[in-house]
Design an enzyme around this catalytic site. Sequence first.
Site, PDB file in Angstrom:
ATOM      1  N   PRO A   1       3.167   4.410  -0.864  1.00 36.05           N
ATOM      2  CA  PRO A   1       3.002   5.435   0.169  1.00 36.05           C
ATOM      3  C   PRO A   1       1.554   5.775   0.512  1.00 36.05           C
ATOM      4  CG  PRO A   1       3.558   6.451  -1.916  1.00 36.05           C
ATOM      5  CD  PRO A   1       3.645   4.975  -2.138  1.00 36.05           C
ATOM      6  N   GLY A   2       0.578   5.225  -0.237  1.00 37.41           N
ATOM      7  CA  GLY A   2      -0.806   5.351   0.192  1.00 37.41           C
ATOM      8  C   GLY A   2      -1.757   6.059  -0.746  1.00 37.41           C
TER       9      GLY A   2
ATOM     10  N   ASP B   1      -0.470  -3.454  -6.179  1.00 36.35           N
ATOM     11  CA  ASP B   1       0.454  -2.598  -6.910  1.00 36.35           C
ATOM     12  C   ASP B   1       1.854  -3.074  -6.538  1.00 36.35           C
ATOM     13  OD1 ASP B   1       1.250  -0.453  -8.545  1.00 36.35           O
ATOM     14  OD2 ASP B   1       1.584   0.807  -6.788  1.00 36.35           O
TER      15      ASP B   1
ATOM     16  N   CYS C   1       4.471  -0.164 -12.206  1.00 32.70           N
ATOM     17  CA  CYS C   1       4.905   0.990 -13.003  1.00 32.70           C
ATOM     18  C   CYS C   1       6.069   0.583 -13.896  1.00 32.70           C
ATOM     19  CB  CYS C   1       5.279   2.168 -12.109  1.00 32.70           C
ATOM     20  SG  CYS C   1       6.538   1.828 -10.872  1.00 32.70           S
TER      21      CYS C   1
ATOM     22  N   ALA D   1       0.773  -1.235   0.000  1.00 33.86           N
ATOM     23  CA  ALA D   1       0.000   0.000   0.000  1.00 33.86           C
ATOM     24  C   ALA D   1       0.808   1.291   0.000  1.00 33.86           C
ATOM     25  CB  ALA D   1      -0.953   0.004   1.194  1.00 33.86           C
TER      26      ALA D   1
END
Length: 274
Positions: free
Chosen positions: A80-81, A150, A203, A78
């Site tokens: 940096p949020g 992610d 990414c 998670a």
Amino acid sequence: MKQKDKKNKISGEEGFVSFYGELFGERWPKLMEALKMPSCPKEFRAGGLESYYLDAASVRAAASLPLKGAESVLDMCAAPGGKSLVLAVRMDKDAELLCNERSSDRRIRLIKTVKNCLPPEIERRVRISGKDGGVLCKFPENRFDRILLDAPCSSERHVLNDPAYLKDWSFARIKTLALAQWSLLSSGWRMLNSGGYLLYSTCALNENENDEIVGRLLKKFDDVIVSDVDFSVFPPEFMGDCLPEGEKTKYGFHILPDKCGGAGPLYFSLLQKA
């Protein structure tokens, strides 16, 4: 020397440019220039004391996970949020969100993001844990209706703009990351309830960490459905002008900065458990 052996041995800036030049062909010079440009994060107002700024591609990915009817939601990696905030403001009022982050340093940042950017009525339905996502599935109580993964990845945009990272780049690192991504994705799939959705994103630019990981899941499990994405979803909390849709890949979508106004790179695939 075999082609596979050559690929395993390429490294450094020359190897990086060569590898991605071969991957993207004539498009690579323009894409590389777009990657070198500063990213332009946009404001996301989740209702707390502070706004959060993140890439429009990240908002698109998190907004692509259907949350209606879900009672339990997991953000596996998670910190940096930013994506956690998108999930938190979109989930049903009786739903709960577990934000997991293995790194203690990154988890501190995640805690601050949740505390400062969410209103109290949503924050109280968000929990934070610090487990290894690859072993979360070993605990029977860890069952979720929706999961966002992610995954840690090559992050080539960051590598390209940092001489130290670029000097140390190697294809071997891609292989190592792909193993970790598979561990996380297979763990997430085991925790997903029947009928639930999992959104896998990175990414990364390369297929090894994107479509190939999803393809491996399809081969391993017979209950994986590659789902359509509803691109009409636009969180009103996002202050950007639009959300990019990206380019269709075999199993998902790839948002690349040379064709999406500087947003990305970000790959995502929406999967449903039959």
